[in-house]
Write a protein that holds these residues in place. Structure first.
Motif, PDB file in Angstrom:
ATOM      1  N   TRP A 192       0.964  -1.244  -0.025  1.00  0.00           N
ATOM      2  CA  TRP A 192       0.202   0.010   0.154  1.00  0.00           C
ATOM      3  C   TRP A 192       0.723   1.469   0.046  1.00  0.00           C
ATOM      4  N   THR A 218      -3.964   0.608  -8.304  1.00  0.00           N
ATOM      5  CA  THR A 218      -4.693   0.454  -6.970  1.00  0.00           C
ATOM      6  C   THR A 218      -6.024  -0.062  -7.013  1.00  0.00           C
ATOM      7  N   HIS A 222      -7.070  -2.748  -4.264  1.00  0.00           N
ATOM      8  CA  HIS A 222      -8.224  -2.875  -3.357  1.00  0.00           C
ATOM      9  C   HIS A 222      -9.339  -4.094  -3.473  1.00  0.00           C
ATOM     10  N   ARG A 227     -12.124  -4.875  -1.088  1.00  0.00           N
ATOM     11  CA  ARG A 227     -12.577  -3.465  -0.860  1.00  0.00           C
ATOM     12  C   ARG A 227     -13.146  -3.139  -2.341  1.00  0.00           C
ATOM     13  N   ALA A 230     -14.262   0.674  -2.848  1.00  0.00           N
ATOM     14  CA  ALA A 230     -12.991   1.272  -3.208  1.00  0.00           C
ATOM     15  C   ALA A 230     -12.465   1.230  -4.466  1.00  0.00           C
ATOM     16  N   ALA A 231     -12.282  -0.084  -5.136  1.00  0.00           N
ATOM     17  CA  ALA A 231     -12.034  -0.363  -6.294  1.00  0.00           C
ATOM     18  C   ALA A 231     -12.825   0.119  -7.493  1.00  0.00           C
TER      19      ALA A 231
END
Length: 414
Positions: A192, A218, A222, A227, A230-231
């Protein structure tokens, strides 16, 4: 542990069901979702979590571990004799040096930055080595520490604003390469940290290609951490920024838009949104067809050659066994010029065959992936799950083949 704190499945002595519930909750996955992704029901998940059903067999434990992205099987089982890394590798010999370079704070460094052309050529060679070497992590890991330090120095010593933006783009690309290397190493926070630094450098560069790549990487981080919201947010924001540029964009920017569109489809597939997943894949296919036949993006691998491979992954993520096998049989691995990407495609094909109830074909396909790029298989949780599951097969010949392959992968001791 305070009486108000939730138990820690990594430390406390808990039953299997309790561990599963804690890890599921931390991932933000509902009982119905976990049940659906493992071929069971939400009520079955509840029964296991509350102790009404006993610990499931290893084959099902491995599927649960896959959905929950458990890095080490003992985290889920509590059995300290089951230290089998799934979505983490054993820790590469080059990892410590790469981590040291990432973690340094060279504020007072007198290191001379290399010329921009020299640094760009080294980056190009590093990407080429990543795609061509069967031991690509070893090769890239040897190059990364000095690349990171020189790319940082180039930003600090840039003479003009334009030079600084160009240097930031090269630094972002260096962090992208580092993110590939650091993935599945035994230090998840470092991944991260590298991803965030890559995004910051890309934004400072104001280069659409670099910004798109940062979003692409990123998004994957995610989704791998379950997540999904968020993705989706990052993918959609990047596409809103890049799509208006397409009429005048070069091949690399179009390829990044295609790669991001694939990511949108894969996230939809993870949510079991069949129509949406295939719609995004079809949009990506149309974008791939606008690229030259021999074009291959050096970071995302997006190209005409891999669009069929993406179809396999969409079908597998949707847990569509028959469609997965059909796509796996249709997609040509040999057309993919990158060794690690070709090996990863073989693994996705193996997942498809396994879903379709063809374990012998799945094992043979994992073996092909291992021959192509051993380090790719060594760090791939899906390949490990297939091999470990079939090592428990009731069919002696299949159990023997799986056990032999598990030894080659370092999953079992001889």
């Amino acid at each position: 542990m305070s009486p108000d704190a939730s138990p820690d499945p990594y430390r406390d002595s808990l039953a299997f069901g309790q561990r599963m519930q804690i890890l599921r909750t931390r991932r933000g996955i509902t009982r119905d979702q976990l049940g659906g992704l493992t071929g069971r029901s939400g009520s079955w998940v509840k029964a296991v979590e509350t102790g009404r059903l006993k610990t499931p067999p290893l084959s099902l434990i491995l599927r649960i571990a896959e959905v929950l992205r458990v890095r080490d099987l003992s985290e889920l089982t509590g059995d300290q004799s089951m230290h089998t890394a799934l979505f983490a590798g054993p820790g590469h010999a080059r990892f410590a040096a790469v981590r040291e370079a990432v973690n340094e704070l060279p504020l007072g460094s007198d290191r001379d930055a290399p010329p921009a052309a020299h640094l760009s050529a080294r980056l190009a060679r590093a990407w080429s080595a990543r795609h061509s070497a069967p031991n690509h992590r070893e090769v890239v890991g040897a190059l990364l520490p000095e690349l990171i330090r020189d790319a940082q120095a180039a930003v600090r010593q840039a003479a003009t604003l334009a030079d600084r933006k160009a240097a930031q783009a090269r630094l972002a690309e260096t962090y992208f390469l580092a993110q590939f290397f650091c993935a599945y190493q035994p230090d998840a926070p470092l991944v991260w940290r590298v991803a965030e630094r890559g995004m910051m450098a890309a934004q400072d560069s104001e280069d659409p290609h670099a910004i798109g790549l940062a979003a692409w990487l990123t998004t994957q981080a995610h989704r791998d951490s379950a997540r999904l919201d968020a993705a989706d947010a990052i993918t959609m924001e990047a596409l809103r920024y890049l799509e208006p540029l397409l009429p005048d964009a070069g091949e690399d920017v179009r390829a990044v838009v295609g790669a991001l569109t694939v990511e949108a489809g894969l996230t939809a597939a993870r949510r079991a949104e069949t129509g949406t997943a295939w719609r995004y894949w079809d949009e990506a296919r149309r974008l791939a067809e606008t690229l030259p036949a021999g074009y291959f993006h050096p970071v995302t691998s997006f190209s005409r050659a891999v669009i069929g491979a993406h179809a396999v992954t969409v079908a597998v993520e949707l847990h569509a066994g028959g469609e997965s096998a059909r796509q796996a049989a249709r997609a040509e691995a040999e057309a993919i010029p990158s060794r690690p990407r070709r090996a990863r495609h073989r693994i996705e094909q193996a997942r498809g065959y396994h879903l379709d109830g063809q374990p012998d074909v799945a094992l043979a396909t994992v073996a092909q992936a291992h021959e192509t790029a051993p380090e790719t298989v060594q760090y791939n949780g899906y390949a490990k799950r297939i091999v470990l599951e079939e090592a428990e097969s009731k069919v002696p010949a299949r159990r023997r083949r799986a056990s032999e392959l598990a030894q080659r992968l370092g999953l079992l001791t001889a």
